[in-house]
Design a protein around this motif. Structure first.
Motif, PDB file in Angstrom:
ATOM      1  N   ILE A  29       0.822  -1.215   0.000  1.00 52.88           N
ATOM      2  CA  ILE A  29       0.000   0.000   0.000  1.00 52.88           C
ATOM      3  C   ILE A  29       0.859   1.270   0.000  1.00 52.88           C
ATOM      4  O   ILE A  29       0.337   2.370   0.084  1.00 52.88           O
ATOM      5  CB  ILE A  29      -0.969   0.031   1.216  1.00 52.88           C
ATOM      6  CG1 ILE A  29      -0.197   0.162   2.535  1.00 52.88           C
ATOM      7  CG2 ILE A  29      -1.883  -1.175   1.237  1.00 52.88           C
ATOM      8  CD1 ILE A  29      -1.065   0.680   3.687  1.00 52.88           C
ATOM      9  N   TYR A  30       2.185   1.111  -0.078  1.00 53.76           N
ATOM     10  CA  TYR A  30       3.079   2.272   0.077  1.00 53.76           C
ATOM     11  C   TYR A  30       3.697   2.745  -1.236  1.00 53.76           C
ATOM     12  O   TYR A  30       3.978   1.948  -2.132  1.00 53.76           O
ATOM     13  CB  TYR A  30       4.216   1.937   1.054  1.00 53.76           C
ATOM     14  CG  TYR A  30       3.715   1.706   2.466  1.00 53.76           C
ATOM     15  CD1 TYR A  30       3.370   2.779   3.284  1.00 53.76           C
ATOM     16  CD2 TYR A  30       3.564   0.407   2.958  1.00 53.76           C
ATOM     17  CE1 TYR A  30       2.890   2.562   4.572  1.00 53.76           C
ATOM     18  CE2 TYR A  30       3.083   0.191   4.249  1.00 53.76           C
ATOM     19  CZ  TYR A  30       2.746   1.268   5.047  1.00 53.76           C
ATOM     20  OH  TYR A  30       2.271   1.050   6.309  1.00 53.76           O
ATOM     21  N   LEU A  31       3.923   4.052  -1.295  1.00 50.76           N
ATOM     22  CA  LEU A  31       4.689   4.675  -2.378  1.00 50.76           C
ATOM     23  C   LEU A  31       5.910   5.330  -1.742  1.00 50.76           C
ATOM     24  O   LEU A  31       5.816   5.878  -0.634  1.00 50.76           O
ATOM     25  CB  LEU A  31       3.851   5.745  -3.085  1.00 50.76           C
ATOM     26  CG  LEU A  31       2.646   5.272  -3.899  1.00 50.76           C
ATOM     27  CD1 LEU A  31       1.812   6.466  -4.348  1.00 50.76           C
ATOM     28  CD2 LEU A  31       3.103   4.449  -5.116  1.00 50.76           C
ATOM     29  N   TYR A  32       7.045   5.302  -2.446  1.00 47.49           N
ATOM     30  CA  TYR A  32       8.280   5.903  -1.936  1.00 47.49           C
ATOM     31  C   TYR A  32       8.767   6.928  -2.947  1.00 47.49           C
ATOM     32  O   TYR A  32       8.927   6.599  -4.128  1.00 47.49           O
ATOM     33  CB  TYR A  32       9.360   4.829  -1.749  1.00 47.49           C
ATOM     34  CG  TYR A  32       8.964   3.759  -0.742  1.00 47.49           C
ATOM     35  CD1 TYR A  32       9.388   3.840   0.578  1.00 47.49           C
ATOM     36  CD2 TYR A  32       8.156   2.683  -1.133  1.00 47.49           C
ATOM     37  CE1 TYR A  32       9.025   2.859   1.501  1.00 47.49           C
ATOM     38  CE2 TYR A  32       7.784   1.705  -0.215  1.00 47.49           C
ATOM     39  CZ  TYR A  32       8.221   1.790   1.095  1.00 47.49           C
ATOM     40  OH  TYR A  32       7.853   0.823   1.998  1.00 47.49           O
ATOM     41  N   ASP A  33       9.026   8.171  -2.506  1.00 46.92           N
ATOM     42  CA  ASP A  33       9.503   9.169  -3.460  1.00 46.92           C
ATOM     43  C   ASP A  33      11.022   9.321  -3.392  1.00 46.92           C
ATOM     44  O   ASP A  33      11.690   8.760  -2.500  1.00 46.92           O
ATOM     45  CB  ASP A  33       8.742  10.504  -3.326  1.00 46.92           C
ATOM     46  CG  ASP A  33       9.154  11.331  -2.116  1.00 46.92           C
ATOM     47  OD1 ASP A  33      10.204  11.030  -1.511  1.00 46.92           O
ATOM     48  OD2 ASP A  33       8.414  12.283  -1.783  1.00 46.92           O
ATOM     49  N   ALA A  34      11.549  10.085  -4.352  1.00 45.24           N
ATOM     50  CA  ALA A  34      13.004  10.205  -4.497  1.00 45.24           C
ATOM     51  C   ALA A  34      13.652  10.964  -3.348  1.00 45.24           C
ATOM     52  O   ALA A  34      14.863  10.883  -3.145  1.00 45.24           O
ATOM     53  CB  ALA A  34      13.320  10.887  -5.828  1.00 45.24           C
ATOM     54  N   ASP A  35      12.822  11.693  -2.575  1.00 49.51           N
ATOM     55  CA  ASP A  35      13.382  12.420  -1.424  1.00 49.51           C
ATOM     56  C   ASP A  35      13.351  11.587  -0.149  1.00 49.51           C
ATOM     57  O   ASP A  35      13.572  12.114   0.954  1.00 49.51           O
ATOM     58  CB  ASP A  35      12.602  13.732  -1.192  1.00 49.51           C
ATOM     59  CG  ASP A  35      12.737  14.676  -2.374  1.00 49.51           C
ATOM     60  OD1 ASP A  35      13.825  14.682  -2.975  1.00 49.51           O
ATOM     61  OD2 ASP A  35      11.763  15.371  -2.705  1.00 49.51           O
TER      62      ASP A  35
END
Ligand SMILES: Cc1ncc(COP(=O)(O)O)c(C=O)c1O
Length: 452
Positions: A29-35
């Motif tokens: 259920i998770y999204l990870y961004d570049a920051d």
């Protein structure tokens, strides 16, 4: 003049006023961004990524399938993956909705339904058939292509294209919270909304009406809004009485999102045509479908010309169909439809506590398709002024908390009316629901602190 916040590159982004964080990966259920930020995908994109991100089984299947076959044109060939997928979809669909016409997305599926309804009457009654109009509703969304937008009832999305749109009649939605009839119960609103269909058919002349289209549970136009069972019972009877096909748009609600395989199962009727997309492949590749009953299929394809005058190059893409079939297999094996019902009931129950925040006007939904509507005054239901941009503030506050929600507006009068959709992947666990809720509550609390 726009705010010019979008990244400066060659992409024609949707909205230059938005800063687009770079997503590196998704998992569950998770999204990870570049920051290095981690977000709960609380709306599964737009109710798409139902089995969550990064599914290894889908990835493995994709590799094997891609190595075997890239593309066939559906006007000349068949392939195992489309046949298996169609069989599975037909098994999932209620009644004799046995015939699956593949497309590549939601707008294509509703546009296809519109044309299928027209051809049904031409095949049955000849070229002189005057039945072509599709009645739809205000506060509805059926897509952004010219045909599907003509059926859509969101003023903001229609306005600048208005001169190009087809004149499809619109009636009131079963939007109980803001019903125009002064009804006190959902049942009364549902009866009035169904009666509005009969009134409109008579006003237009049944000879001119090919179909009526409705979402079973409303998506982006007024998230989570749904009728009482009596609505669909009456609508089915009215459609039969006036020889009008009933199209149910399950693009958002279908494939387990509401805690049933198709949301229309909550209402115990069989439509003539069902449209779907999104959760069908959970976003791993684009796909959609227009599913019809034996009556519609036989009239066009068996007893009629045998040729539906329609089609798109990517319709029935072998890989997309294979992935959709795999998604359904996973949903069945893991019991995700049942999980959507269970976690949805738990979340909506928990959310009742949010009424303590003065901006929360209504919470409604089915399964994991839940809408929150925001108001300036809980008693009068007065909406916020558009300039206050409450949905934007809330979206940002939730993002700061690590939660992605799906905001929308215009449900009150086409301009005012702020709401958001909560629709996380349907494989969410109870612990994850608790976490989502905490983040949502924190976002609402901070919004109140800033706005009031
Ligand atoms: C109910 C409904 N119908 C149709 C569509 C259009 O689908 P797409 O964006 O895939 O064209 C949507 C998209 O949100 C939808 O929710």
């Amino acid at each position: 003049m726009s705010l010019n916040k979008a990244p400066k590159n060659n992409v024609f982004y949707r909205n230059q006023n938005w800063y687009y964080p770079m997503i590196e990966k998704g998992e569950g259920i998770y999204l990870y961004d570049a920051d290095g930020n981690k977000y709960i995908d609380g709306c599964a994109g737009s109710a798409v990524a139902n089995i969550g991100h990064g599914n290894k089984e889908i990835a493995a299947f994709t590799k094997e399938h891609m190595e075997r076959i890239a593309f066939i044109h559906l006007s000349r060939w068949t392939v195992d993956s489309i046949e298996k997928c169609a069989q599975k979809v037909a098994q999932w669909a209620p009644g004799d909705l046995n015939h699956v016409y593949f497309v590549s997305g939601g707008s294509e599926s509703t546009e296809t339904a519109m044309k299928m309804a027209r051809q049904y009457f031409v095949e049955r009654d000849g070229n002189k058939s005057t039945k072509w109009k599709v009645i739809s509703k205000w506060n509805s969304f059926h897509g952004n292509t010219i045909g599907s937008l003509s059926m859509t009832g969101i003023t903001g999305r229609r306005k600048i294209y208005d001169p190009m749109l087809i004149n499809m009649p619109k009636i009131e939605q079963f939007y109980h919270y803001r019903n125009p009839w002064g009804c006190e119960t959902l049942e009364e609103t549902s009866i009035k909304a169904a009666e509005a269909l009969e009134i409109e058919i008579l006003r237009q002349g049944a000879d001119n009406i090919a179909a009526f289209i409705t979402e079973p549970v409303v998506g982006s136009a007024a998230p989570g809004v749904h009728p009482d069972k009596v609505y669909f019972k009456m609508v089915r009877e009215i459609c039969d009485k006036y020889d009008v096909l009933l199209i149910i748009d399950e693009v958002m609600a279908g494939f387990g999102r509401t805690g049933k395989k198709f949301a229309i199962e909550h209402f115990d009727i069989i439509p003539d045509i069902v449209t779907c997309a999104k959760g069908m492949s959970c976003g791993y590749t684009p796909i959609g479908a227009t599913i019809c009953t034996d009556k519609v299929f036989d009239t066009i394809m068996v007893n009629g010309s045998g040729h539906f005058v329609h089609g798109h190059t990517y319709a029935g893409n072998p890989l997309s169909a294979g992935i959709a079939n795999k998604v359904i297999e996973i949903m069945e094996r893991e019991g995700y439809v049942e999980n959507a019902a269970k976690q949805g009931a738990y979340l909506i129950e928990k959310m009742q506590d949010l009424y303590k925040y003065p901006i929360v006007g209504e919470i409604r939904g089915k399964g994991l398709m839940i809408g929150l509507e925001f108001v300036k005054d809980q008693d009068t239901k007065e909406p916020f002024d558009v300039k206050e941009n409450i949905k934007g503030v809330l979206t940002n506050k939730c993002l700061e908390e690590g939660l992605v929600i799906y905001p929308g507006g215009g449900s009150v009068d086409g301009v005012r009316g702020d709401h958001c959709l909560i629709a996380p992947p349907v494989n969410i666990t109870k612990e994850e629901v608790d976490l989502l809720f905490d983040k949502l509550e924190a976002g609402i609390k901070k919004t109140c602190e800033e706005m009031i």
